[in-house]
Design a protein around this motif. Structure first.
Motif, short mmCIF file in Angstrom:
data_model
loop_
_atom_site.label_atom_id
_atom_site.label_comp_id
_atom_site.label_asym_id
_atom_site.label_seq_id
_atom_site.Cartn_x
_atom_site.Cartn_y
_atom_site.Cartn_z
N ALA A 40 0.77 -1.15 0.02
CA ALA A 40 0.02 -0.03 -0.09
C ALA A 40 0.92 1.25 0.06
N GLU A 43 2.07 2.67 -3.58
CA GLU A 43 1.07 3.25 -3.99
C GLU A 43 0.93 4.71 -4.22
N TRP A 44 1.88 5.11 -3.24
CA TRP A 44 1.97 6.55 -3.14
C TRP A 44 3.41 7.16 -3.55
N GLU A 45 3.47 8.27 -4.24
CA GLU A 45 4.91 8.67 -4.70
C GLU A 45 5.71 8.85 -3.56
N HIS A 48 7.41 5.67 -2.62
CA HIS A 48 8.52 5.48 -3.52
C HIS A 48 9.74 6.44 -3.12
N ASN A 67 0.08 -6.00 3.87
CA ASN A 67 0.13 -4.67 4.51
C ASN A 67 0.26 -4.77 6.04
N ASN A 141 1.28 8.08 2.96
CA ASN A 141 0.35 8.84 2.48
C ASN A 141 0.01 10.17 3.04
#
Length: 377
Positions: A40, A43-45, A48, A67, A141
């Motif tokens: 999960a 899924e967020w920049e 990364h 997760n 997030n």
């Protein structure tokens, strides 16, 4: 005890500030042995970006298939603690973190960028607040967290309703469950949050406390004076309880650099303890702070005074983490007090509390006359 050992630091600081040619030591940067990354989070920049920083440091990276963080506990509690303290987990903050909570007396709202801390403080208040092994969890997030903050503007009930502190606007505390500067070189979350608050068209203040000194990435940010950085400091003999952190002088020098970059700053003097020679030790601390911080243009120095306290739960956890600690947690010498949740905490006896409070109320105006005391607890 230990009072004279503060003198060389104070003298050296005075010389440095006079000459203005300071050779700063390299900041203490935490390098986790392993970094766990949930699907999960990727899924967020921002997830990364944190992963890339960890890989650049050469950390062992484990990409999890689910997760949940499982298998963190060992049969040996000391090994569990050691492994957890050397682990960073890049995860997504749960929905509860997006429903911000008041955090008196510090701020209107608690803004969690992460949970857990790489330091080894033997009086750590997080010991009784976090469940499971003390892994540091950084939240990917971040955009959701910042959006939640904006939804809470002008809705504060702590500083926003205080006649003394209303000038701060809606306040957000980013260091309740972590030391955000201690992990900033891995997360980048603090810088992003400072930028975000700097561009808000609102009366607002971001607040964070730290025991680290790696402020260089923050000095050139467009903060718009909407962030207050506070360094957590204590009497020199008590610094032995703060393993893995930056030294006292390094923290104060970092605060000075933040002042010169236009930030509001503060001292969180905590946890205050009436150890042998405590008056002399805390006078030495205040003198060192005054010498190091100076009175730069536009300086805005706030003081927060927090005495040592503990619960049965934190004592049990801390004793298991630091079995050889000499930290005084004897309930017989303390006064029990009910928390707002109905549990018991142990504080100093009223007479001792009043002696310490009176000491700081007298000494602070003499040694740091421009500082504003926000609260005593």
């Amino acid at each position: 005890m230990g009072v004279l050992s503060a003198e060389p630091l104070s003298n050296r600081s005075a010389n440095q500030n006079t000459e203005r040619t300071v050779t700063l030591p390299r900041p203490k940067l935490w390098r986790p042995k392993r970094v766990l990354v949930t699907p999960a989070a990727l899924e967020w920049e921002h997830g990364h970006a944190m992963l890339a920083r960890a890989e650049a440091l050469g950390c062992e990276v484990v990409r999890l298939k689910a997760n949940r963080l499982v298998g963190l506990a060992d049969e040996d509690p000391r090994r569990t603690y050691g492994d957890a303290k050397s682990t960073l987990a890049i995860v997504v903050a749960p929905p509860t973190k997006l429903r911000l909570q008041p955090i008196p007396p510090s701020a209107d709202w608690r803004l969690d960028l992460a949970e857990g801390c790489p330091a080894h403080c033997q009086y750590c208040y997080l010991a009784g607040s976090l469940s499971g092994p003390p892994v540091t969890r950084a939240y990917a997030n971040l955009p959701e967290i910042l959006s939640a903050a904006e939804r809470h503007l002008d809705r504060g009930s702590v500083t926003s309703r205080s006649a003394k502190r209303r000038y701060e606007g809606t306040t957000f505390e980013a260091s309740c469950y972590t030391d955000p500067l201690g992990i900033e070189h891995l997360t980048g979350s603090l810088a992003e949050t400072i930028r975000y608050f700097g561009q808000l068209d609102a009366a607002v203040q971001l607040r964070f406390t730290t025991k680290f000194d790696a402020v260089e990435p923050l000095l050139t940010l467009d903060h718009n004076r909407r962030t207050r950085m506070r360094v957590s400091v204590n009497a020199l003999s008590l610094m032995r309880f703060e393993g893995g952190t930056s030294g006292l002088l390094a923290r104060l020098q970092a605060a000075r650099r933040m002042t010169e970059a236009g930030y509001r700053i503060g001292l969180t003097i905590a946890p205050i303890m009436p150890v042998e020679g405590w008056r002399e030790q805390y006078r030495a601390l205040l003198d060192l702070a005054a010498t190091t911080l100076g009175e730069g243009p536009g300086a805005d120095l706030a003081i927060e005074l927090i005495t040592h306290r503990f619960t049965n739960g934190t004592k049990e956890v801390l004793t298991s983490w630091y079995p050889g600690s000499s930290l005084d947690m004897d309930e017989a010498t303390r006064a029990p007090k009910r928390t707002k949740y109905g549990s018991l905490k142990y504080v100093y006896e009223p007479e001792v509390m009043e002696q310490m409070r009176e000491f700081f109320m007298v000494e602070l105006p003499v040694r740091l006359p421009e500082a504003q005391v926000l609260y005593w607890t």
